[in-house]
Design a protein around this motif. Structure first.
Motif, PDB file in Angstrom:
ATOM      1  N   TYR A 144      -3.086  -2.359 -21.430  1.00 35.03           N
ATOM      2  CA  TYR A 144      -2.729  -1.817 -22.716  1.00 35.03           C
ATOM      3  C   TYR A 144      -3.928  -0.903 -23.359  1.00 35.03           C
ATOM      4  CZ  TYR A 144       1.683  -4.300 -22.745  1.00 35.03           C
ATOM      5  OH  TYR A 144       2.864  -4.705 -22.610  1.00 35.03           O
ATOM      6  N   TRP A 167      -0.770   0.370 -28.103  1.00 36.79           N
ATOM      7  CA  TRP A 167       0.267  -0.950 -27.551  1.00 36.79           C
ATOM      8  C   TRP A 167      -0.105  -2.039 -28.334  1.00 36.79           C
ATOM      9  CZ3 TRP A 167       3.981   0.869 -25.143  1.00 36.79           C
ATOM     10  CH2 TRP A 167       3.989   2.162 -24.349  1.00 36.79           C
ATOM     11  N   ALA A 177       5.071  -5.427 -26.915  1.00 37.62           N
ATOM     12  CA  ALA A 177       4.016  -5.202 -25.725  1.00 37.62           C
ATOM     13  C   ALA A 177       3.705  -6.522 -25.360  1.00 37.62           C
ATOM     14  CB  ALA A 177       2.861  -4.500 -26.447  1.00 37.62           C
TER      15      ALA A 177
END
Lengths: 310, 281
Positions: A144, A167, A177
């Motif tokens: 991420y 994210w 997420a």
């Protein structure tokens, strides 16, 4: 040991009476269960009661405790962060458990066929669950990553996003997420249980359904789902308890941020009690969902006991 | 048999391989990314276009984990704590499980119930009072403190699993020995335990992995490398270095090996154990 007692004349009577009240093997049995009773009482029951008491105390770490009644709860109910955590914990648990059930069921149905390399596939699909959650969470934190993360790069290259997504630091995205990682990690457990459940449905039921002219969808709805009912109940029940009380994903991926947008009760309880040094308030946070949690534990315990007695 | 197989397959045939493909990529890509990150030089990692396939391989991150970090200490702590927890909970669990399954005494149903309910009590409810307890005993930042805390989840679990297994051993075997003059304890050690070796091995694997993977208690009760385990050790590494991902992923890979190997060994048992026999196979 018990035989020894009987050979001593004067104690015969008492021992026989004790045996009637406490059971034939009480003398040996109590020695054997003593260590586990010590653990159950000293390390689980006593702390559990203490946690409930603490919620009514102001208790800084190392300081003097003071009974303050419902003051902790009044503080929490007026706290925006508590309400955010309340909402987040609900969303996190409901969608986490929901998606895990759905994806786990799809994987299980796929694997419940005669496939080449089914055992290998099953072992591979099981890996995320066997890895320590901390490791899972860190791998995803790297995936991420805003600048060098592979997810942004791949999505950008595929023209699915026009600019890099934050994210784990965009307030609107962060919780989702995290739920993705929760689902990714927990699906294998569901899959394995559903698979075991599917294997216990007798083939004759499917044959009968076919003879009656049932479509695949109908046999899924009227044979597969009812056959999976008990497994579904156990798995979602236990998983709801575990998912709603797991802090590692949030702690590692976002620390509850930005601005508490992904804070859930477990992380809030930790931050309040240990770094924040307010054990009483922290206990009150940990017990926010207590009535709900207690009923889930009682329900789950009953189901497990019933399963063991069968 | 074949007909039913066809029925089940018919609706799914066209989906099977596409779904499996997506499922495998979704499940395994993160681990591919972990391993390749651990092997990539920093220059190839922190650039605008990350390399999906590593072109150069380096062991420098692993070297750093082994020789220039606290990880050897973290690994030692995790191993010692997990081993001690496993041995203790097996000892406690074997005795209790035998008593509950085979002996006649008042309160055994109560204990069986207490075990299953405490197995379901999440650590989040216990970490604050346990922190007080461990603090009072002066066991913060010690491995002993962690072992005590870990017993809260391994003992109920171990006892419960062993109870299930002991029940499957025919009573007749023991009765013969008892008639021959064996005591209960001899029967336990000479007859029940040898027959239960597979269950004991699996239970031990479990306790070990659960302890190895534990995070919240370790985070709460330990704050320096003398007693920190691999899981908290990993989080404490983040702050030390700006370009830490190579080392992090190398360490993550090493941390994941023992539980993955143990789980693959005892795979079938794992799930059945966790739902404690509620799901019939």
């Amino acid at each position: 040991m018990a035989e020894l007692v009987i050979t001593q004349p004067g104690t015969l009577h008492r021992s026989a009476r004790l045996k009637r009240v406490l059971g034939r093997d009480f003398a040996l049995a109590y020695w054997l269960i003593a260590p586990s009773v010590l653990v159950l009482i000293g390390l689980i029951a006593f702390p559990f009661v203490r946690a409930i008491m603490l919620a009514f105390y102001s208790q800084p770490i190392g300081g003097e405790g003071r009974f303050i009644g419902l003051e902790n709860y009044r503080t929490l109910l007026q706290d925006r962060v508590w309400w955010l955590s309340f909402r987040n914990t609900l969303v996190y648990t409901i969608f986490g458990v929901g998606f895990k059930t759905a994806v786990g069921l799809v994987f299980a149905l796929i694997l419940h066929q005669e496939l080449k390399g089914r055992n290998l596939l099953r072992a591979l699909l099981f890996v995320p669950w066997s890895v320590p959650i901390v490791v899972d969470a860190f791998v995803w934190r790297w995936i991420y990553n805003d600048l060098n993360g592979v997810l942004n790069y791949v999505l950008y290259k595929l023209h699915l996003i026009s600019e890099y997504v934050l994210w784990t630091s965009d307030p609107k995205i962060v919780l989702w997420a995290i739920i993705v990682v929760v689902v990714w990690q927990g699906t294998p457990f569901y899959m394995m249980n559903f698979l075991a459940g599917l294997q216990s449905i007798p083939d004759e039921l499917y044959e009968a359904a076919e003879i009656d002219g049932a479509s695949p969808l109908q046999s899924f709805l009227h044979v597969t789902l009812p056959g999976l009912k008990s497994v579904l109940i156990v798995v979602t029940l236990l998983s709801t308890i575990w998912t709603s009380n797991e802090l590692q994903f949030v702690y590692i991926l976002s620390s509850g941020g930005p601005a508490h947008m992904s804070e859930i009760f477990p992380t809030l309880a930790f931050f309040t009690s240990i770094p924040g040094r307010e054990l009483g308030l922290g206990a009150a946070v940990a017990l926010s969902f207590f009535p709900l949690l207690a009923s889930l534990i009682v329900l789950g315990g009953r189901v497990l006991l019933r399963g063991a007695e069968e | 048999m074949r007909r039913s197989g066809e029925i089940r397959r018919s609706g799914w045939r066209y989906f099977t391989w596409p779904v499996l493909g997506v499922g495998l990529v979704w499940t395994l890509f993160p681990f591919y990314w972990m391993l390749t990150t651990a092997l990539k030089p920093n220059d190839d990692m922190y650039r605008p276009e990350p390399l999906l396939v590593p072109v150069r391989i380096t062991l420098s991150h692993f070297h750093k984990v082994f020789f220039d970090s606290h990880f050897p200490e973290f690994f030692r702590n995790s191993t010692l704590v997990a081993l001690a927890t496993t041995v203790l909970s097996l000892a406690v669990g074997i005795l209790a499980a035998y008593a509950i399954v085979r002996l006649d005494f008042r309160g055994k149903n109560l204990i069986a119930r207490a075990l299953i309910f405490s197995y379901l009590v999440p650590p989040v409810l216990l970490f604050i009072p346990l922190f007080e307890l461990i603090f009072k005993f002066g066991l913060l930042n010690t491995r002993e403190g962690l072992v005590l805390a870990y017993l809260t989840f391994t003992v109920p679990f171990t006892t419960w699993l062993l109870m299930g297994y002991f029940r499957t051993i025919p009573v007749a075997l023991e009765e013969a020995a008892l008639v021959d003059g064996c005591t209960r304890l001899t029967a336990l050690f000479r007859i029940i335990l040898p027959l239960s070796t597979p269950a004991i091995v699996v239970t031990a694997l479990f306790s070990f992995t659960l302890s190895w993977n534990e995070f919240l208690f370790a985070l709460t009760f330990t704050s320096n490398p003398v007693s920190q385990t691999v899981t908290v050790g990993l989080t404490s590494t983040v702050a030390e270095d700006v370009f830490f991902w190579g080392v992090m992923m190398a360490a993550s890979f090493l941390i994941a090996i023992p539980p993955v190997v143990l789980y693959l060994l005892g795979q079938r048992w794992v799930v059945r154990g966790l739902t404690a026999g509620a799901v019939k196979g």
